[in-house]
Design an enzyme around this catalytic site. Structure first.
Site, PDB file in Angstrom:
ATOM      1  N   ASP A  71       1.599  -5.746  -2.085  1.00 44.62           N
ATOM      2  CA  ASP A  71       1.744  -5.369  -3.490  1.00 44.62           C
ATOM      3  C   ASP A  71       1.990  -3.875  -3.647  1.00 44.62           C
ATOM      4  O   ASP A  71       2.743  -3.464  -4.524  1.00 44.62           O
ATOM      5  CB  ASP A  71       0.499  -5.798  -4.287  1.00 44.62           C
ATOM      6  CG  ASP A  71       0.544  -7.288  -4.593  1.00 44.62           C
ATOM      7  OD1 ASP A  71       1.609  -7.769  -5.008  1.00 44.62           O
ATOM      8  OD2 ASP A  71      -0.474  -7.957  -4.392  1.00 44.62           O
ATOM      9  N   GLU A  74      -3.739  -1.501  -3.896  1.00 46.12           N
ATOM     10  CA  GLU A  74      -2.424  -2.155  -3.922  1.00 46.12           C
ATOM     11  C   GLU A  74      -1.647  -1.813  -5.193  1.00 46.12           C
ATOM     12  O   GLU A  74      -0.502  -2.205  -5.356  1.00 46.12           O
ATOM     13  CB  GLU A  74      -2.555  -3.665  -3.727  1.00 46.12           C
ATOM     14  CG  GLU A  74      -3.621  -4.329  -4.563  1.00 46.12           C
ATOM     15  CD  GLU A  74      -3.811  -5.807  -4.219  1.00 46.12           C
ATOM     16  OE1 GLU A  74      -3.032  -6.371  -3.437  1.00 46.12           O
ATOM     17  OE2 GLU A  74      -4.758  -6.401  -4.758  1.00 46.12           O
ATOM     18  N   ARG A 113     -12.366 -11.531  -0.638  1.00 41.47           N
ATOM     19  CA  ARG A 113     -11.701 -10.925  -1.793  1.00 41.47           C
ATOM     20  C   ARG A 113     -11.930 -11.831  -2.994  1.00 41.47           C
ATOM     21  O   ARG A 113     -11.713 -13.046  -2.900  1.00 41.47           O
ATOM     22  CB  ARG A 113     -10.207 -10.794  -1.527  1.00 41.47           C
ATOM     23  CG  ARG A 113      -9.484 -10.349  -2.790  1.00 41.47           C
ATOM     24  CD  ARG A 113      -8.040 -10.097  -2.559  1.00 41.47           C
ATOM     25  NE  ARG A 113      -7.270 -11.316  -2.451  1.00 41.47           N
ATOM     26  CZ  ARG A 113      -5.971 -11.326  -2.176  1.00 41.47           C
ATOM     27  NH1 ARG A 113      -5.339 -10.189  -1.930  1.00 41.47           N
ATOM     28  NH2 ARG A 113      -5.306 -12.443  -2.108  1.00 41.47           N
TER      29      ARG A 113
END
Ligand code: PEP
Ligand code: MG
Length: 591
Positions: free
Chosen positions: A466, A442, A343
């Site tokens: 999130d 998210e 990520r």
């Protein structure tokens, strides 16, 4: 365990965030910056008060020289020279004169005087345009925190790397960057006044396998340094002065858990396939290349989330392209032939490099975070993207972008990636031309336009931490609203379902990499909703596998159908937990 503690024993309840039981003496960290009382001192104490300031300065100077020596040994002289600036701040004659005058003329106690004057100096520098001078404001605050810790006799977060003996830490809160550097041999467990299940501090504790309980209210004001405590990271309690009976009961529980852990270990090479033959890929979440061996050991099939931002914390300088390349390459090689999903930087929120600590945003989780920072800082992004692309020549690397809210952001990020591919081609540097690029779902807006994103993204990874926080408007860091943080809320589940449906229509796969994926009670729900991959902290991987191997997709689907039509998050949680406990009761045994 007994509800009412016997006399002498005190039990505090919080939110369990990292399993395991620890007992030992406690070290309570202080609140240097807060709660400093200003009091008037009698004239005859002025001399002693001035001497206390001098002693605290000498002690701080000694600490700084020691840190400088350690940094110099570990990272070289250049890195260590930043502490020269700290030493200068510590000895600043203007600041010291003013503190001494305040103690002498206004008869103010040393800590209050030091705090007031140093804050005045820091605020003045912090307000200037000049970047260099603004950084000196952060230095002043850092140094004054150290001096105040000495004046107040507190240990601080900074001391956690040099603990004299194994102990349990109680703190108002711990920064994720501090937690990341905890020494497992010395920190048996920790508890914090604040915090929530999906704070990065909690995530880090699970990764390190350190038992932890958060949201303990004002425990740091109620427990004294040196008291003996038992911390239960499964049940979410801290028991001060446990009786022999309590210790005995916990001892037995520990033995039963150890026996079960052995059974779980035997699943390492087994796939996660439901009883009716549906395979779910189980991957692991990591945040440092050193964690890679734990991925294999846990039985995970690759890395589903490498939180690359942790390479950027706890340091003054940002990591170079070569350093990042080495890190990503190590991860890719160590899990090959399985994939490693890297990520891109998710800085911001509760994760800020030391140099940016002064940003002080009002709403950091809604602010300058993740892909927003990267798109605003092309050089920072370029360095990381080049490093990831170069690492892709050494395994199966995939990239995903965090906090994407819509197609425009995804396209901008992809364009930056494409520019890096072109550069590398021109420089004849190898990379994987077929590298898959995915999107983290998210932000609720991204889930709502998942059909648009699915046309261009190769996969989705749902960040339920999130996604839950943003959908329900609940701060994942705030223990006051922790009960409202409900990933089983039908609103969150409908977004997950929309995401999966959009992916299916475009023949894309979907993973979940939020903490929900590692929570056995919620795994049936995610399987029923149709996810292809679950990515959890390595410590949770065996339990997730154990559960899936006892589950039927048909039962999980019925549960998901119920959940999508349900009215209330708690009903869904209970139904999912009931199914999980029915098929794998061993995972839920607490006594
Ligand atoms: C998430 O939000 O669920 C996620 C996996 O990302 P992070 O916890 O690092 O924000
Ligand atoms: Mg996230």
């Amino acid at each position: 365990m007994a509800d009412r503690p016997p006399a002498g024993e005190r039990v505090y309840h919080g939110v369990p965030v990292s399993g395991g039981v620890a007992h030992g003496r406690v070290i309570v960290l202080g609140h240097s910056a807060r709660n400093i009382l200003r009091r008037e001192i009698p004239p005859e104490e002025v001399g002693a008060e001035l001497a206390r300031v001098q002693t605290a300065l000498t002690q701080t100077r000694r600490d700084l020289l020691e840190v400088q020596r350690q940094v110099s040994e570990a990272l070289g002289h250049q890195e260590a020279s930043v502490f020269d600036a700290h030493l200068l701040v510590l000895e600043d004659p203007m600041l010291l004169d003013e503190v001494n005058r305040m103690v002498r003329d206004q008869r103010v106690n040393a800590e209050a005087a030091y705090q007031q004057v140093s804050e005045k100096f820091a605020a003045a520098l912090g307000a200037l345009e000049d970047d260099y001078l603004r950084e000196r404001a952060a230095d002043i605050r850092d140094i004054s925190g150290r001096v105040l810790d000495h004046l107040l006799g507190h240990r601080s977060e900074r001391d956690l790397r040099s603990l004299p003996e194994p102990c349990i830490i109680l703190a108002p809160d711990l920064a994720p960057s501090t937690t990341a550097t905890l020494d497992r041999a010395m920190v048996l467990g920790f508890g914090t006044d604040g915090g929530g299940t999906t704070s990065h501090t909690a995530i880090m504790a699970r990764k390190l396998g350190i038992p932890a309980v958060v949201g303990l209210g004002d425990i740091t004001a109620r427990v004294r340094n040196g008291e003996y405590v038992l911390l239960d990271g499964h049940g979410g309690t801290v028991t001060v002065n446990p009786t022999d009976q309590t210790l005995f009961e916990y001892g037995q529980l520990k033995q039963r858990r150890a026996a079960f852990e052995e059974r779980l270990g035997a699943l390492r090479e087994q796939p996660a396939v439901t009883l009716d033959g549906v395979g779910i890929r189980i991957a692991a979440n990591i945040d440092h290349p050193d964690d890679s061996p734990r991925v294999r050991a846990s039985g995970a099939e690759g890395v589903g989330l490498f939180r690359s931002e942790f390479l950027f914390l706890n340091r003054k300088e940002l990591p170079s392209e070569d350093e990042q390349y080495e890190a990503y390459r190590r991860v890719a090689e160590s899990v090959a032939p399985h994939p490693a999903i890297i990520r891109t930087l998710d800085l911001g929120g509760d994760k800020l490099p030391a140099a940016w600590a002064r940003l002080g945003e009002q709403n950091p989780f809604l602010g300058w975070r993740a892909i927003r920072i990267c798109l605003d800082q092309p050089e920072l992004f370029r360095t990381q993207l080049r490093a990831i692309l170069r690492a892709s020549a050494h395994g199966t690397v995939k990239i995903m972008f965090p906090m994407i809210s819509g197609i425009a952001e995804f396209r901008s990020a992809n364009a930056a990636l494409e520019r890096c591919r072109e550069e590398l081609r021109e420089e004849n540097i190898p990379f994987d031309p077929a590298l898959e690029v995915g999107v983290m779902i998210e932000v609720p807006g991204a889930a709502l336009v998942a059909d648009v994103l699915a046309r261009e993204a190769r996969f989705f990874s749902i960040g339920t931490n999130d996604l839950t926080g943003y959908t329900l408007a609940v701060d994942r860091m705030n223990e006051r609203v922790a009960p409202l943080f409900a990933p089983t809320h039908p609103g969150v589940l409908r977004l997950i379902e929309m995401t999966i449906a959009a992916a299916r229509r475009h023949d894309r796969w979907v993973g979940v990499c939020g903490e929900m994926a590692g929570e056995p009670a919620l795994v049936p729900l995610l399987v029923g909703l149709g996810v292809d991959e679950l990515s959890a902290t390595p410590a949770s991987v065996p339990s997730v596998k154990f559960l899936i191997r006892r589950l039927r997709l048909s039962e999980a689907k019925a549960l998901a159908a119920f959940a999508l039509g349900a009215e209330d998050a708690e009903d869904v949680r209970q139904r999912s937990r009931a199914l999980a406990a029915q098929v794998a009761p061993e995972l839920f045994a607490t006594s």
